[in-house]
Design a protein around this motif. Structure first.
Motif, PDB file in Angstrom:
ATOM      1  N   LYS A 139     -35.681 -59.199 -19.069  1.00 37.00           N
ATOM      2  CA  LYS A 139     -34.776 -60.171 -19.691  1.00 37.00           C
ATOM      3  C   LYS A 139     -33.478 -60.286 -18.898  1.00 37.00           C
ATOM      4  N   PRO A 140     -32.787 -61.422 -18.984  1.00 39.25           N
ATOM      5  CA  PRO A 140     -31.461 -61.549 -18.358  1.00 39.25           C
ATOM      6  C   PRO A 140     -30.431 -60.729 -19.122  1.00 39.25           C
ATOM      7  N   HIS A 141     -29.348 -60.393 -18.454  1.00 39.73           N
ATOM      8  CA  HIS A 141     -28.346 -59.496 -19.024  1.00 39.73           C
ATOM      9  C   HIS A 141     -27.724 -60.027 -20.303  1.00 39.73           C
ATOM     10  N   ASP A 142     -27.544 -61.370 -20.406  1.00 42.90           N
ATOM     11  CA  ASP A 142     -26.899 -61.895 -21.599  1.00 42.90           C
ATOM     12  C   ASP A 142     -27.801 -61.774 -22.828  1.00 42.90           C
ATOM     13  N   ASP A 143     -29.126 -61.897 -22.636  1.00 41.54           N
ATOM     14  CA  ASP A 143     -30.043 -61.662 -23.751  1.00 41.54           C
ATOM     15  C   ASP A 143     -30.022 -60.195 -24.149  1.00 41.54           C
ATOM     16  N   LEU A 144     -30.022 -59.312 -23.155  1.00 41.40           N
ATOM     17  CA  LEU A 144     -29.977 -57.874 -23.437  1.00 41.40           C
ATOM     18  C   LEU A 144     -28.690 -57.498 -24.165  1.00 41.40           C
ATOM     19  N   GLY A 146     -26.601 -59.418 -25.826  1.00 44.06           N
ATOM     20  CA  GLY A 146     -26.510 -60.036 -27.147  1.00 44.06           C
ATOM     21  C   GLY A 146     -27.331 -59.273 -28.168  1.00 44.06           C
ATOM     22  N   ALA A 147     -28.537 -58.845 -27.775  1.00 42.29           N
ATOM     23  CA  ALA A 147     -29.394 -58.098 -28.691  1.00 42.29           C
ATOM     24  C   ALA A 147     -28.798 -56.736 -29.036  1.00 42.29           C
ATOM     25  N   LEU A 148     -28.093 -56.151 -28.087  1.00 45.74           N
ATOM     26  CA  LEU A 148     -27.431 -54.867 -28.348  1.00 45.74           C
ATOM     27  C   LEU A 148     -26.190 -55.032 -29.220  1.00 45.74           C
ATOM     28  N   GLY A 149     -25.666 -56.257 -29.278  1.00 42.32           N
ATOM     29  CA  GLY A 149     -24.434 -56.508 -30.025  1.00 42.32           C
ATOM     30  C   GLY A 149     -23.189 -56.097 -29.267  1.00 42.32           C
ATOM     31  N   ASP A 150     -23.335 -55.865 -27.936  1.00 41.23           N
ATOM     32  CA  ASP A 150     -22.217 -55.362 -27.127  1.00 41.23           C
ATOM     33  C   ASP A 150     -21.660 -56.396 -26.151  1.00 41.23           C
ATOM     34  N   MET A 151     -22.217 -57.606 -26.141  1.00 39.99           N
ATOM     35  CA  MET A 151     -21.774 -58.650 -25.219  1.00 39.99           C
ATOM     36  C   MET A 151     -21.625 -59.938 -26.009  1.00 39.99           C
ATOM     37  N   GLY A 446     -35.501 -52.873 -25.205  1.00 41.74           N
ATOM     38  CA  GLY A 446     -34.219 -53.574 -25.092  1.00 41.74           C
ATOM     39  C   GLY A 446     -33.040 -52.669 -24.817  1.00 41.74           C
ATOM     40  N   SER A 447     -33.252 -51.372 -24.766  1.00 43.57           N
ATOM     41  CA  SER A 447     -32.162 -50.446 -24.449  1.00 43.57           C
ATOM     42  C   SER A 447     -31.967 -50.407 -22.926  1.00 43.57           C
ATOM     43  N   ILE A 448     -30.846 -49.805 -22.516  1.00 44.31           N
ATOM     44  CA  ILE A 448     -30.505 -49.704 -21.094  1.00 44.31           C
ATOM     45  C   ILE A 448     -30.413 -48.228 -20.727  1.00 44.31           C
ATOM     46  N   ALA A 449     -31.246 -47.784 -19.792  1.00 43.06           N
ATOM     47  CA  ALA A 449     -31.128 -46.415 -19.294  1.00 43.06           C
ATOM     48  C   ALA A 449     -29.879 -46.306 -18.428  1.00 43.06           C
ATOM     49  N   VAL A 450     -29.165 -45.217 -18.573  1.00 46.56           N
ATOM     50  CA  VAL A 450     -27.943 -45.012 -17.784  1.00 46.56           C
ATOM     51  C   VAL A 450     -28.313 -44.277 -16.501  1.00 46.56           C
ATOM     52  N   PRO A 451     -27.994 -44.847 -15.316  1.00 48.18           N
ATOM     53  CA  PRO A 451     -28.283 -44.149 -14.049  1.00 48.18           C
ATOM     54  C   PRO A 451     -27.681 -42.749 -14.033  1.00 48.18           C
ATOM     55  N   ASP A 452     -28.365 -41.838 -13.354  1.00 44.23           N
ATOM     56  CA  ASP A 452     -27.942 -40.436 -13.345  1.00 44.23           C
ATOM     57  C   ASP A 452     -26.487 -40.261 -12.930  1.00 44.23           C
ATOM     58  N   VAL A 453     -26.041 -41.010 -11.886  1.00 43.34           N
ATOM     59  CA  VAL A 453     -24.686 -40.802 -11.369  1.00 43.34           C
ATOM     60  C   VAL A 453     -23.613 -41.270 -12.350  1.00 43.34           C
ATOM     61  N   LEU A 454     -23.983 -42.104 -13.315  1.00 46.35           N
ATOM     62  CA  LEU A 454     -23.007 -42.605 -14.287  1.00 46.35           C
ATOM     63  C   LEU A 454     -22.961 -41.777 -15.565  1.00 46.35           C
ATOM     64  N   GLY A 460     -22.361 -37.869 -20.853  1.00 48.22           N
ATOM     65  CA  GLY A 460     -23.724 -37.343 -20.863  1.00 48.22           C
ATOM     66  C   GLY A 460     -24.737 -38.291 -21.472  1.00 48.22           C
ATOM     67  N   ARG A 461     -24.293 -39.426 -21.904  1.00 51.37           N
ATOM     68  CA  ARG A 461     -25.192 -40.389 -22.544  1.00 51.37           C
ATOM     69  C   ARG A 461     -26.233 -40.890 -21.546  1.00 51.37           C
ATOM     70  N   LYS A 462     -27.503 -40.949 -21.977  1.00 51.46           N
ATOM     71  CA  LYS A 462     -28.587 -41.318 -21.074  1.00 51.46           C
ATOM     72  C   LYS A 462     -29.111 -42.729 -21.310  1.00 51.46           C
ATOM     73  N   ALA A 463     -28.743 -43.332 -22.412  1.00 47.80           N
ATOM     74  CA  ALA A 463     -29.232 -44.682 -22.690  1.00 47.80           C
ATOM     75  C   ALA A 463     -28.263 -45.392 -23.629  1.00 47.80           C
ATOM     76  N   ILE A 464     -28.265 -46.724 -23.546  1.00 46.86           N
ATOM     77  CA  ILE A 464     -27.465 -47.544 -24.447  1.00 46.86           C
ATOM     78  C   ILE A 464     -28.418 -48.375 -25.288  1.00 46.86           C
ATOM     79  N   GLY A 465     -28.386 -48.143 -26.576  1.00 51.03           N
ATOM     80  CA  GLY A 465     -29.222 -48.898 -27.506  1.00 51.03           C
ATOM     81  C   GLY A 465     -28.335 -49.567 -28.546  1.00 51.03           C
ATOM     82  N   ARG A 466     -28.962 -50.270 -29.450  1.00 46.87           N
ATOM     83  CA  ARG A 466     -28.183 -50.931 -30.496  1.00 46.87           C
ATOM     84  C   ARG A 466     -27.630 -49.882 -31.436  1.00 46.87           C
ATOM     85  N   GLU A 467     -26.332 -49.928 -31.686  1.00 42.59           N
ATOM     86  CA  GLU A 467     -25.673 -48.962 -32.556  1.00 42.59           C
ATOM     87  C   GLU A 467     -25.528 -49.499 -33.969  1.00 42.59           C
ATOM     88  N   GLY A 468     -25.525 -48.584 -34.900  1.00 41.20           N
ATOM     89  CA  GLY A 468     -25.293 -48.956 -36.293  1.00 41.20           C
ATOM     90  C   GLY A 468     -26.484 -49.559 -36.949  1.00 41.20           C
TER      91      GLY A 468
END
Length: 468
Positions: A139-144, A146-151, A446-454, A460-468
């Motif tokens: 998916k494009p970043h804006d769909d991702l 928007g679905a996460l509620g973070d953009m 629809g979640s985003i894995a966080v690259p190791d270096v970040l 220490g967070r490894k992924a960004i998913g929809r919160e709440g």
């Protein structure tokens, strides 16, 4: 800015380089106009010399009580003043016309730059990594986002209009993490000095790096109404001098410009502007070079020439964050410094595990101030079927083009001052890096894995998913 002497001595070489950029010949007009200017200066100097001699003789004639000679000499002085006044007008007009023409001529491409009319003439230099395979349609970043509620583009539009975004929670932190990671690598490993520069700059700073006057419509200008005290000071600096019948001095003009520019400043389109201008109006010691600066700043662009392009998502925004790299070096070292800067920009993308290609821009696609430019184009899998490559960094060597506009020089070992060479590059665009990370590291849910270096920057967070 070009050296008129070089143009005059090498007109065919200059015009050939302009033709490679798809521009008309300029050398004959520039050389002819410069010759006219120099001729007027010579005549002007002869009239000034004649006036000085006549003025000196008047004093001698007055001492000798030779009234007839005094009258004749005064008539001669009047004649000189009339001629000088007319010649000074012509001299200023030609000088202004010549400078204006020179200011509008771009830098000349280096011999190795490929010829071409537009981006289709760019040549692939090398490639890193490969496209990922997904078990789902990326998916494009804006769909991702928007679905996460973070953009949120709608909230940004209410605040500021189109081409703005509000990032929240995980994505806001991820963008901050990317910028901090870039800065840490460039300062800790690549030898760049971190700078926190002003975001508002004067006209001469924008002129120095060649955003002005040609690209004024692409910039944002912040203005305010002068205070009563400032308005009175302007009158004092300019109007009062004329009212008193005295000439306006250089100090008067400087005071006037200080006041004028204090009520109208430019929002920086890139940190290249304040970082490069750190050396304006200076003569550096050769031993100080190279100077390497980096900064993480917001950047502001009107995008006046991009109407209708990339209107969806975060690809082309009026406000975005970017880590900029700037180098100030000697002419002998600038080509090697260009390759070094490219490798620094590449390194942070490699550590993020992003697939990209490096393109050598052709003569028709280079920026106004550039002699040679490498573009790094990162692969974004969500940009249409099969994904697309998008520019995430441009690394350019400018030779002495900007240095001449800024009067930035260094004193070489022989004691003579020479113009420095300037380079700039994105190390890299943080917003586009965020997009690339989101689209590259997206997962089926629809979640985003966080690259190791970040992950250390994300607690220490490894992924960004929809919160709440």
């Amino acid at each position: 800015m070009h050296d008129i002497k070089v143009i005059r001595d090498n007109p065919q070489t200059f015009d050939h380089a302009l033709k490679r950029r798809g521009l008309e010949e300029e050398a004959v007009w520039l050389a002819t106009t410069n010759s006219r200017y120099l001729a007027i200066l010579r005549v002007l100097e002869s009239w000034r010399h004649k006036r000085k001699i006549a003025s000196d003789k008047i004093h001698q004639a007055m001492k000798a009580n030779d009234t007839e000679m005094v009258t004749a000499l005064k008539s001669e002085v009047v004649e000189c003043k009339t001629a000088i006044a007319q010649l000074e007008i012509e001299e200023k007009e030609i000088d202004s016309e010549l400078k204006k023409r020179l200011e509008g001529i771009p830098n000349l491409p280096l011999p190795e730059v490929p010829d071409g009319a537009d981006e289709h003439g760019n040549v692939q230099h090398h490639i890193f990594g490969k496209k990922r395979d997904y078990a789902f349609t990326p998916k494009p970043h804006d769909d991702l986002g928007g679905a996460l509620g973070d953009m949120d583009f709608e909230a940004a539009a209410k605040l500021s209009g189109a081409r703005f975004v509000v990032l929240k929670r995980g994505l806001a932190r991820l963008e901050r993490a990317i910028g901090q990671f870039f800065l840490d690598v460039h300062t800790g490993e690549h030898g760049y000095t971190e700078v926190n520069p002003p975001l508002l700059v004067r006209d001469d700073a924008m002129f120095g790096t060649a955003q002005l006057p040609k690209f004024a419509d692409d910039q944002f200008r912040a203005t305010r109404t002068p205070t009563i005290e400032e308005s009175e000071a302007v009158w004092s600096a300019m109007g009062l001098a004329q009212k008193e019948g005295r000439a306006v001095t250089g100090e008067d003009r400087r005071r006037f410009l200080d006041i004028k520019q204090s009520v109208g400043l430019w929002l920086i389109p890139t940190a290249e502007v304040p970082l490069t201008n750190l050396v304006r109006d200076s003569i550096l010691d050769e031993k100080e070079l190279p100077l390497r600066f980096t900064a993480l700043t917001p950047c502001f662009r009107a995008e006046a020439g991009a109407a209708g392009r990339d209107t969806r998502g975060m690809i082309r925004q009026h406000q975005f964050s970017k880590v900029e790299l700037v180098s100030i070096t000697t002419p002998e070292a600038s080509k090697d410094e260009h390759e070094r800067m490219l490798s620094c920009a590449e390194e942070v993308l490699r550590r993020l595990g992003l697939h990209y290609r490096v393109m050598t821009l052709c003569t028709g696609d280079m920026g106004f101030a550039s002699q040679k430019t490498y573009d790094i184009e990162v692969w974004m899998p969500g940009q249409g079927e099969g994904g697309a490559y998008r520019e995430i960094s441009s690394c350019s060597v400018c030779g002495d083009f900007q240095a001449r506009r800024m009067d930035a020089r260094y004193r070489a070992s022989d004691g003579k001052p020479r113009f420095v060479h300037t380079l700039n590059g994105s190390g890299t665009a943080v917003g586009r890096a965020l997009i690339a990370v989101m689209e590259t590291y997206q997962q089926a849910d629809g979640s985003i894995a966080v690259p190791d270096v970040l992950q250390p920057y994300m607690g220490g967070r490894k992924a960004i998913g929809r919160e709440g």
